[in-house]
Structure formats: structure tokens, C-alpha cells
Design a protein around this motif. Structure first.
Motif, PDB file in Angstrom:
ATOM      1  N   LEU A 191       2.416   3.262   3.819  1.00 19.09           N
ATOM      2  CA  LEU A 191       1.786   2.369   4.806  1.00 19.09           C
ATOM      3  C   LEU A 191       0.796   3.130   5.685  1.00 19.09           C
ATOM      4  O   LEU A 191      -0.238   2.576   6.085  1.00 19.09           O
ATOM      5  CB  LEU A 191       2.853   1.656   5.639  1.00 19.09           C
ATOM      6  CG  LEU A 191       3.585   0.548   4.855  1.00 19.09           C
ATOM      7  CD1 LEU A 191       4.743  -0.020   5.661  1.00 19.09           C
ATOM      8  CD2 LEU A 191       2.630  -0.583   4.438  1.00 19.09           C
ATOM      9  N   THR A 194      -2.259   2.962   3.966  1.00 14.36           N
ATOM     10  CA  THR A 194      -2.529   1.554   3.642  1.00 14.36           C
ATOM     11  C   THR A 194      -2.462   1.266   2.129  1.00 14.36           C
ATOM     12  O   THR A 194      -3.312   0.594   1.550  1.00 14.36           O
ATOM     13  CB  THR A 194      -3.871   1.044   4.238  1.00 14.36           C
ATOM     14  OG1 THR A 194      -4.921   1.878   3.786  1.00 14.36           O
ATOM     15  CG2 THR A 194      -3.826   0.990   5.748  1.00 14.36           C
ATOM     16  N   GLN A 195      -1.416   1.814   1.515  1.00 17.98           N
ATOM     17  CA  GLN A 195      -1.169   1.536   0.090  1.00 17.98           C
ATOM     18  C   GLN A 195      -0.071   0.466  -0.031  1.00 17.98           C
ATOM     19  O   GLN A 195       0.750   0.313   0.878  1.00 17.98           O
ATOM     20  CB  GLN A 195      -0.703   2.809  -0.624  1.00 17.98           C
ATOM     21  CG  GLN A 195      -1.802   3.850  -0.742  1.00 17.98           C
ATOM     22  CD  GLN A 195      -1.279   5.157  -1.326  1.00 17.98           C
ATOM     23  OE1 GLN A 195      -0.089   5.414  -1.345  1.00 17.98           O
ATOM     24  NE2 GLN A 195      -2.199   5.987  -1.785  1.00 17.98           N
ATOM     25  N   ALA A 196      -0.060  -0.208  -1.183  1.00 17.47           N
ATOM     26  CA  ALA A 196       0.953  -1.253  -1.419  1.00 17.47           C
ATOM     27  C   ALA A 196       2.341  -0.629  -1.580  1.00 17.47           C
ATOM     28  O   ALA A 196       2.467   0.535  -1.958  1.00 17.47           O
ATOM     29  CB  ALA A 196       0.590  -2.029  -2.678  1.00 17.47           C
ATOM     30  N   ASN A 198       6.039  -0.720  -3.459  1.00 14.70           N
ATOM     31  CA  ASN A 198       6.812  -1.231  -4.592  1.00 14.70           C
ATOM     32  C   ASN A 198       8.214  -1.546  -4.099  1.00 14.70           C
ATOM     33  O   ASN A 198       8.852  -0.693  -3.475  1.00 14.70           O
ATOM     34  CB  ASN A 198       6.905  -0.168  -5.691  1.00 14.70           C
ATOM     35  CG  ASN A 198       5.564   0.042  -6.365  1.00 14.70           C
ATOM     36  OD1 ASN A 198       4.909  -0.919  -6.764  1.00 14.70           O
ATOM     37  ND2 ASN A 198       5.140   1.286  -6.459  1.00 14.70           N
ATOM     38  N   ALA A 251       5.804  -1.625   8.608  1.00 24.42           N
ATOM     39  CA  ALA A 251       4.430  -2.154   8.688  1.00 24.42           C
ATOM     40  C   ALA A 251       4.070  -2.477  10.139  1.00 24.42           C
ATOM     41  O   ALA A 251       2.965  -2.155  10.607  1.00 24.42           O
ATOM     42  CB  ALA A 251       4.312  -3.398   7.814  1.00 24.42           C
ATOM     43  N   LYS A 257      -0.504  -4.797   7.641  1.00 22.96           N
ATOM     44  CA  LYS A 257       0.253  -5.819   6.910  1.00 22.96           C
ATOM     45  C   LYS A 257       0.649  -5.204   5.573  1.00 22.96           C
ATOM     46  O   LYS A 257      -0.202  -4.622   4.890  1.00 22.96           O
ATOM     47  CB  LYS A 257      -0.660  -7.039   6.695  1.00 22.96           C
ATOM     48  CG  LYS A 257       0.068  -8.219   6.111  1.00 22.96           C
ATOM     49  CD  LYS A 257      -0.833  -9.453   6.132  1.00 22.96           C
ATOM     50  CE  LYS A 257      -0.259 -10.639   5.358  1.00 22.96           C
ATOM     51  NZ  LYS A 257       0.907 -10.463   4.533  1.00 22.96           N
ATOM     52  N   ALA A 258       1.924  -5.297   5.224  1.00 24.75           N
ATOM     53  CA  ALA A 258       2.382  -4.652   3.984  1.00 24.75           C
ATOM     54  C   ALA A 258       2.047  -5.521   2.778  1.00 24.75           C
ATOM     55  O   ALA A 258       2.382  -6.706   2.755  1.00 24.75           O
ATOM     56  CB  ALA A 258       3.894  -4.422   4.051  1.00 24.75           C
ATOM     57  N   GLU A 259       1.360  -4.918   1.803  1.00 26.36           N
ATOM     58  CA  GLU A 259       1.182  -5.595   0.513  1.00 26.36           C
ATOM     59  C   GLU A 259       2.366  -5.180  -0.358  1.00 26.36           C
ATOM     60  O   GLU A 259       2.634  -3.973  -0.515  1.00 26.36           O
ATOM     61  CB  GLU A 259      -0.132  -5.147  -0.132  1.00 26.36           C
ATOM     62  CG  GLU A 259      -0.418  -5.882  -1.427  1.00 26.36           C
ATOM     63  CD  GLU A 259      -1.487  -5.187  -2.269  1.00 26.36           C
ATOM     64  OE1 GLU A 259      -1.467  -5.393  -3.483  1.00 26.36           O
ATOM     65  OE2 GLU A 259      -2.312  -4.438  -1.696  1.00 26.36           O
ATOM     66  N   ILE A 260       3.085  -6.177  -0.898  1.00 25.77           N
ATOM     67  CA  ILE A 260       4.323  -5.866  -1.621  1.00 25.77           C
ATOM     68  C   ILE A 260       4.200  -6.231  -3.090  1.00 25.77           C
ATOM     69  O   ILE A 260       3.759  -7.335  -3.431  1.00 25.77           O
ATOM     70  CB  ILE A 260       5.512  -6.601  -0.970  1.00 25.77           C
ATOM     71  CG1 ILE A 260       5.808  -5.896   0.368  1.00 25.77           C
ATOM     72  CG2 ILE A 260       6.745  -6.601  -1.857  1.00 25.77           C
ATOM     73  CD1 ILE A 260       6.772  -6.589   1.250  1.00 25.77           C
ATOM     74  N   ILE A 261       4.568  -5.283  -3.940  1.00 21.31           N
ATOM     75  CA  ILE A 261       4.595  -5.533  -5.380  1.00 21.31           C
ATOM     76  C   ILE A 261       6.053  -5.448  -5.824  1.00 21.31           C
ATOM     77  O   ILE A 261       6.695  -4.406  -5.631  1.00 21.31           O
ATOM     78  CB  ILE A 261       3.760  -4.479  -6.141  1.00 21.31           C
ATOM     79  CG1 ILE A 261       2.320  -4.476  -5.626  1.00 21.31           C
ATOM     80  CG2 ILE A 261       3.817  -4.725  -7.638  1.00 21.31           C
ATOM     81  CD1 ILE A 261       1.495  -3.296  -6.081  1.00 21.31           C
TER      82      ILE A 261
END
Ligand code: NAD
Ligand code: UD1
Length: 303
Positions: A191, A194-196, A198, A251, A257-261
Motif C-alpha cells: 500500500l 500503491t500496489q494492489a 492479493n 489503507a 484506497k486498496a485495490e483488492i485481487i
């Protein structure tokens, strides 16, 4: 003042313990093979022995003249235990037996790292020390094996021990760079870049995250409780946090804002892990634990 051997003293928890022992005026000897730890973590004033905890000779020499041993060296990843079963078994269980054998006849008390992974997913929460133990992973089975050999060490060979069932420990110096790292170090690191993130499975699985300073307090207090009945204690907060809640919390602290995969759930994983800290509070005299938000702030500040 006393002198202590710390196996795994170049690792995350071990380096914090060594710092506390030195701050209390004790002598510290570290045995570590630097496989996941780093020499940069060595605490000034400690003596470093580069070596493998599976080697009886290295262990015997390392134990010469010490007043107690903290055995933390291990391959701490549940996932690595699934991929490299025999390799991790050697370090996570055979080395503990080798240590007890080297300590035999010398009256050296041993405080060793067990894990919440001994419980598996066995039902009622929070988990108490007397709850059923049914590990789901090779890692958990090896940690349970350490506890059982500790009972033999006490009963047959008179070696005083204490096992600490750490739940999910986090804090500064937890290495985020490997896929086998702890989730908090990975989420903070990603975070901040600013990476997604997993998330394995639905993210509703829970863990009892405990700040490393609380774990060090437990380790320090445990040495005086080592005895030949081989007691074990949960080292936890009693509070559960889901992986999704954790992502949102980190986050928020990072202001992103967390991008979640979502990825497939991991094999051998425990669904819910929340412990009762009551016995450790009573017998080790531990007070309240650091709130997860405060611990995360300290971790992010270090990164
Ligand atoms: P870590 O990987 O940071 O530290 C382990 C240390 O042991 C490293 O310095 C590594 O180089 C050393 N080591 C590994 N194999 C060795 C060998 N064969 N010979 C000598 N040294 C060796 O891990 P950590 O998170 O600090 O974990 C410390 C202990 O606590 C481990 O026993 C782990 O299983 C246990 N534990 C950790 C957690 C957690 O959440 N971090 C939870 C429960 C239990
Ligand atoms: C951790 C410790 C282990 C300890 C156990 C005690 C580490 C590396 N492992 O295992 O030594 O004995 O606690 O309870 O410190 N996750 C994600 N995304 C990620 C990483 C993880 O979703 O990028 C999830 C995992 O699927 C798991 C949770 O986060 O559900 C925690 O994983 P992890 O930090 O690897 O720890 P445990 O497997 O619980």
C-alpha cells in the motif's frame, strides 16, 4: 547479569528480543544461519555465531556457559511447509530435538517458539491452551511436535522448558520482501507503493494479530516459568481481525484506497484463529496488549 543464547536472533522476533535482553544488561549470543534473517538485525554488543541449528556441534558450543536459551530459529511460513515438507521439518522439529539433546544434563532452561498453528480449525473460539490440537499444516504439526518433545525433555531428561504459542506477530523489521512473509508486512509494503493487494480466498478468515513488543514481554517473562512440566501459553490479544478488515485498516492509515485481487484460498490454512490470553496474563504477569491500529502505525513509520 545472565547470558542467553538466542537461536534465530537475526530474524524479526529474535532481533527485538536481543535488543530487550541487551537493554536489561544481559549478555546475548546469537546462533543464526541468515537464511531468512539478516546480519543488519544483529544487536550491538551481542556475539554472533553463524551456524545451523540442526548441527549438534554448533548447538553444543553455542550453549557453553549460557544461563538460558531462547529457541526461535525456524522456517516461519506455513506455505513453505507445504512446498518444502522435509526441509522445513528438519529445521522446525529436528533442530528442536537437537537443541534439547545438546541441553541435556546441563540444567539450561529453554523458552521456545510454538505457534497458534498447533490448533488447526478445531471449533470454539477463543482458543485456550486446553483446546483440542489438530494441526492442518506441516508447520503446525512440527510445532506441536516441539511441544511434545519438550514434555519428554522435562519428564525424561529434567530440562526445564516453556513453549509460547505465538499468534500472528507483526511490527518493525518483519521482512516484507518474500512471498512467504507475514500478511501485515506485505500489505503495508504494497500500500505504501500503491500496489494492489492479493487476498487469498474471500478475506473473511480471521487472525489474532499481536504486536512484537508484547511478544518480547512474554518471552522475557517466560524464562522464569520454565519447568520440567513443559507448560505452554498462548501469546495473543484475544481480538480477531479479518484479512479484509486488515486491508481496510492499513489503507486508511496510508491514506489510499486498496485495490483488492482475490486469489484462490491457500491449502492447509486455518479459517479462524483467535486465542485467549488469560493464562499468559495470569502466569506470566502480562498486562494489556498494544492496539492493532497503534502497532500498524509504528510498523508503517519504520517502513
Ligand atoms: P524470521 O524468519 O524473521 O526469523 C527466523 C530466524 O531463524 C531467521 O533469522 C533465520 O535466518 C533463522 N533460521 C532459520 N533456519 C535456521 C537454521 N536452520 N539455523 C539457524 N538459524 C536459522 O521469523 P520470525 O517471525 O521472527 O519467527 C521466529 C519464531 O517464531 C519462529 O520459530 C516462528 O516459527 C515463530 N512464530 C512466528 C510467528 C509470526 O507471526 N511471525 C507466529 C508464530 C510463531
Ligand atoms: C502466521 C505466521 C506463522 C505463525 C502463524 C500463527 C508468518 C509468515 N507466518 O501464519 O509463523 O505460526 O501465523 O498463527 O508470519 N494473506 C493474504 N494475502 C497475502 C498474504 C496473506 O490474503 O498477501 C492471508 C493468508 O491467506 C492468511 C492470512 O493472510 O489467511 C495470514 O497469512 P500469513 O501472514 O501468511 O500468516 P499465517 O499463515 O496465519
Amino acid at each position: 547479569m545472565a547470558t542467553f543464547l538466542v537461536t534465530g536472533g537475526c530474524g524479526f522476533i529474535g532481533s527485538h528480543l536481543c535488543a530487550a535482553l541487551r537493554a536489561n544488561g544481559h549478555g546475548v549470543r546469537v546462533l543464526d544461519d541468515l537464511s531468512s534473517g539478516s546480519e543488519a538485525n544483529l544487536v550491538p554488543g551481542s556475539t554472533f555465531l553463524l551456524g545451523d541449528v540442526c548441527q549438534p556441534m554448533a548447538l553444543r558450543e553455542a550453549l557453553d556457559g549460557v544461563d538460558g536459551c531462547y529457541h526461535l530459529a525456524a522456517i516461519a511460513s506455513v506455505q513453505r511447509g507445504e512446498r518444502e515438507w522435509l526441509v522445513t521439518h528438519r529445521t522446525n522439529l529436528s533442530a528442536t530435538v537437537a537443541l534439547f539433546e545438546a541441553a541435556r544434563g546441563r540444567g539450561i532452561p529453554v523458552v521456545y517458539a510454538s505457534s497458534a498453528a498447533v490448533y488447526g480449525s478445531t471449533g470454539a473460539l477463543p482458543l485456550h491452551e486446553d483446546s483440542v490440537v489438530r494441526p492442518l499444516s506441516a508447520y503446525g504439526a512440527d510445532k506441536l511436535g516441539c511441544e511434545q518433545h519438550a514434555r519428554v525433555a522435562g519428564h525424561v531428561h529434567g530440562i526445564p522448558t516453556v513453549g509460547l504459542r505465538f499468534f500472528n506477530v507483526f511490527g518493525p523489521r518483519q521482512d516484507p520482501t518474500s512471498p512467504y512473509s507475514g500478511v501485515i508486512s506485505i500489505f503495508c509494503d504494497r500500500l505504501l507503493r500503491t500496489q494492489a493487494l492479493n487476498i487469498f480466498g474471500d478475506g473473511q478468515q480471521t487472525r489474532d494479530f499481536i504486536f512484537v513488543e508484547d511478544v518480547v514481554r512474554a518471552l522475557l517473562a517466560a524464562m522464569a516459568r520454565a519447568d520440567t512440566t513443559a507448560p505452554v501459553f498462548n501469546i495473543c490479544t484475544g481480538q480477531g481481525t479479518s484479512v479484509l478488515q486488515l486491508a481496510a485498516l492499513v489503507a486508511d492509515l496510508c491514506g489510499v484506497k486498496a485495490e483488492i485481487i482475490h486469489q484462490p484460498a491457500r491449502a492447509g490454512e486455518v479459517r479462524h484463529s483467535i486465542g485467549s490470553p488469560l493464562r499468559a496474563r495470569e502466569y506470566l504477569g502480562l498486562g494489556s496488549t498494544v492496539a492493532i491500529r497503534d502497532g500498524l502505525e509504528a510498523t508503517l513509520a519504520w517502513m
